[in-house]
Design a protein around this motif. Structure first.
Motif, PDB file in Angstrom:
ATOM      1  N   ASP A   1      76.106  21.372  -7.021  1.00 37.13           N
ATOM      2  CA  ASP A   1      76.629  20.809  -8.151  1.00 37.13           C
ATOM      3  C   ASP A   1      77.996  20.390  -7.922  1.00 37.13           C
ATOM      4  O   ASP A   1      78.638  19.275  -8.325  1.00 37.13           O
ATOM      5  N   ARG A   2      78.738  21.390  -7.600  1.00 31.12           N
ATOM      6  CA  ARG A   2      80.325  20.832  -7.350  1.00 31.12           C
ATOM      7  C   ARG A   2      80.471  19.986  -6.275  1.00 31.12           C
ATOM      8  O   ARG A   2      81.332  19.196  -6.056  1.00 31.12           O
ATOM      9  N   LEU A   3      79.548  20.132  -5.176  1.00 28.98           N
ATOM     10  CA  LEU A   3      79.775  19.283  -3.984  1.00 28.98           C
ATOM     11  C   LEU A   3      79.227  17.923  -4.184  1.00 28.98           C
ATOM     12  O   LEU A   3      79.691  16.839  -3.864  1.00 28.98           O
ATOM     13  N   VAL A   4      78.085  17.914  -4.723  1.00 32.79           N
ATOM     14  CA  VAL A   4      77.283  16.595  -4.661  1.00 32.79           C
ATOM     15  C   VAL A   4      76.718  15.988  -6.259  1.00 32.79           C
ATOM     16  O   VAL A   4      76.245  15.012  -6.227  1.00 32.79           O
ATOM     17  N   GLY A   5      77.495  16.687  -7.093  1.00 32.20           N
ATOM     18  CA  GLY A   5      76.884  16.503  -8.622  1.00 32.20           C
ATOM     19  C   GLY A   5      77.547  15.037  -8.878  1.00 32.20           C
ATOM     20  O   GLY A   5      78.643  14.733  -8.414  1.00 32.20           O
ATOM     21  N   LEU A   6      76.740  14.375  -9.699  1.00 33.26           N
ATOM     22  CA  LEU A   6      77.189  13.212 -10.200  1.00 33.26           C
ATOM     23  C   LEU A   6      78.448  13.077 -10.904  1.00 33.26           C
ATOM     24  O   LEU A   6      78.692  14.096 -11.863  1.00 33.26           O
ATOM     25  N   ILE A   7      79.491  12.071 -10.898  1.00 34.63           N
ATOM     26  CA  ILE A   7      80.512  12.008 -11.901  1.00 34.63           C
ATOM     27  C   ILE A   7      80.192  11.530 -13.048  1.00 34.63           C
ATOM     28  O   ILE A   7      79.117  10.836 -13.358  1.00 34.63           O
ATOM     29  N   THR A   8      81.129  11.586 -14.119  1.00 38.27           N
ATOM     30  CA  THR A   8      80.716  11.197 -15.416  1.00 38.27           C
ATOM     31  C   THR A   8      81.948  10.366 -16.118  1.00 38.27           C
ATOM     32  O   THR A   8      82.999  11.125 -15.653  1.00 38.27           O
TER      33      THR A   8
ATOM     34  N   THR B   1      76.969   9.146 -17.301  1.00 33.37           N
ATOM     35  CA  THR B   1      76.948   9.304 -15.632  1.00 33.37           C
ATOM     36  C   THR B   1      77.298   7.903 -15.016  1.00 33.37           C
ATOM     37  O   THR B   1      76.639   7.118 -15.321  1.00 33.37           O
ATOM     38  N   VAL B   2      78.045   8.001 -14.118  1.00 32.70           N
ATOM     39  CA  VAL B   2      78.480   6.806 -13.158  1.00 32.70           C
ATOM     40  C   VAL B   2      77.864   7.233 -11.687  1.00 32.70           C
ATOM     41  O   VAL B   2      78.588   7.911 -11.116  1.00 32.70           O
ATOM     42  N   PRO B   3      76.908   6.509 -11.398  1.00 35.46           N
ATOM     43  CA  PRO B   3      76.398   6.758 -10.064  1.00 35.46           C
ATOM     44  C   PRO B   3      77.182   6.339  -8.891  1.00 35.46           C
ATOM     45  O   PRO B   3      77.081   6.778  -7.838  1.00 35.46           O
ATOM     46  N   GLY B   4      78.052   5.212  -9.066  1.00 37.42           N
ATOM     47  CA  GLY B   4      78.911   4.678  -8.101  1.00 37.42           C
ATOM     48  C   GLY B   4      78.075   3.780  -6.905  1.00 37.42           C
ATOM     49  O   GLY B   4      76.800   3.569  -7.398  1.00 37.42           O
TER      50      GLY B   4
END
Length: 450
Positions: free
Chosen positions: A147-154, A160-163
């Motif tokens: 989760d800390r490595l690949v978790g989505l940013i918000t 959630t902002v997928p990018g």
């Protein structure tokens, strides 16, 4: 029927020779040739190891306690010797002895009793390979790391902002291309934060190296390989240290580093100490810049492209047809600097660019001492960096700099040297230089420049 191939011992020896060659800085293809296997096999071994040799291939060394040392420790322990006395007699550090007595002692009788055979059994059992990766055997830890490595940013409101939608292509991302958006904590940040979030749970501990191995090494793959795209570098494979050390400039020795530059250059009291660099433009075009530290007087070097540039394929280790190779830069500096009196040819400070590989010959030709900044330290040539920023008014980034003639460069240099500078009490660099040259105490009575 399929050929049995080499026996296991021979394959192990070939792998060991392969990784030794990698440790010396060779590519996987060259290392394969050296150890006598095909380049395809070498590439496969390199990718399976994630760019790093396997621990199981490392030969035993004196780093680990031997059975004979454990027997001696057991005898000394039975004689009532303390930890430091045992360490002195065995020739190991006290921390090694203390850890050995604590970790490998026999506990069947309900008390800690050290026996050499039991301690050796514990050490052999702990050293068996392969082991189950720590992340693979601890689901909560695996979920936390992933989760800390690949978790989505918000966003701040929790949405959630997928990018950008970026497909994994099995290699490092290209320049000026979209990258995957994620929380993208570094393995070191994850390992350090675990102690803060779980201060009393010893099962929630992992080293940053274990996370890297879970990403890169096949067989340790608790994490999917494509998650390496979320690391800051985005590398699909790790880079051996020897290869990064090989990227250093061989012509830069401790004798020519900026720490050896005379103190008079730092306080700007004596003229004749210069800073130099290249400004680059479209199609590898370049202009050389020289700035005198005390007066900010600027000289520009024209570096025209050589015949054949753009008309023929690039030759490996061939001449720099773009015009700013080591020989071209050396000749341009020598031509310009020799027009100055000897009192203005004291030293030149440059960054560690390959264009200054012939600095020794430049010193012989001109008598100019050349010094190099530390890597990634542009502030050590602050005067030159500032001047390069001023020059971008005339030579913007992304434009072809080879189209400018020597007269054009002379005109731009004259324009900069004719601007009043606050640091010179509103004198121009040309006036400051003339004043220094006309002062016998600083320049020895040399004639002034026009």
């Amino acid at each position: 029927m399929r050929s049995p191939g080499r026996p296991p011992v021979a394959r192990r020896e070939h792998r060991q020779r392969f990784w030794k060659a990698i440790a010396l800085g060779l590519s996987s293809e060259d290392a394969a040739v050296v150890c006598g296997v095909s380049q395809a096999v070498g590439t496969r071994w390199f990718r399976e190891g994630g760019g790093m040799p396997s621990i199981s291939l490392a030969p035993l060394s004196g780093h680990y306690l031997s059975f004979a040392e454990r027997e001696e420790i057991a005898i000394l322990k039975a004689q009532g010797c303390g930890v430091r006395e045992i360490a002195r007699r065995v020739g190991r550090s006290p921390s090694t002895i203390s850890r050995e007595l604590r970790r490998n002692a026999a506990t069947r009788g309900g008390v800690l009793e050290y026996r050499a055979t039991t301690a050796q059994w514990h050490a052999d059992r702990r050293a068996r390979r392969p082991k189950v990766a720590k992340l693979a055997g601890n689901v909560p830890l695996w979920e936390y790391v992933q989760d800390r490595l690949v978790g989505l940013i918000t966003a701040p409101d929790g949405i959630t902002v997928p990018g950008p939608n970026v497909r994994w292509i099995g290699r490092r991302h290209g320049r000026r291309k979209d990258r995957r958006w994620a929380r993208s904590w570094s393995p070191e940040q994850i390992a350090g934060r675990l102690r803060v979030d779980f201060p009393h749970d010893e099962t929630m501990r992992i080293s940053h190296e274990a996370i890297y191995q879970a990403l890169y090494v096949q067989g340790r793959g608790a994490l999917r390989r494509e998650l390496s795209a979320c690391l800051r570098t985005g590398r699909a494979l790790r880079v051996p240290r020897a290869r990064t050390r090989g990227r250093g400039k061989q012509f830069v020795t401790p004798e020519v580093l900026i720490s050896q530059r005379p103190a008079e250059a730092a306080d700007r009291a004596v003229p004749g100490h210069w800073e130099g660099d290249l400004i680059l433009g479209l199609g590898s075009s370049a202009i050389g810049t020289l700035v005198e530290r005390s007066t900010r007087f600027t000289m520009l070097l024209r570096l025209p492209r050589m015949d054949g540039h753009g008309d023929q394929a690039r030759v490996h280790n061939g001449p720099a047809l773009a015009g700013h190779g080591a020989q071209a830069v050396r000749d341009a500096i020598a031509t310009s600097i020799l027009t100055l009196p000897a009192q203005l040819r004291r030293s030149l400070t440059w960054d560690q660019g390959a264009e200054m590989a012939q600095h020794a010959q430049l010193r012989i030709d001109t008598g100019l001492q050349v010094f190099f900044c530390d890597p990634h330290s542009p502030w050590q040539r602050g005067t030159n960096e500032n001047t390069n920023g001023l020059l971008r008014q005339y030579f913007p980034k992304g434009t072809d700099l080879s189209k400018h003639s020597a007269d054009d460069l002379a005109a731009v240099a004259a324009a900069l040297n004719g601007r009043p500078r606050k640091t010179l009490n509103w004198q121009t660099p040309a006036e400051a230089l003339n004043e220094l040259l006309s002062n016998p105490s600083t320049a020895g009575g040399v004639a002034t420049t026009p």
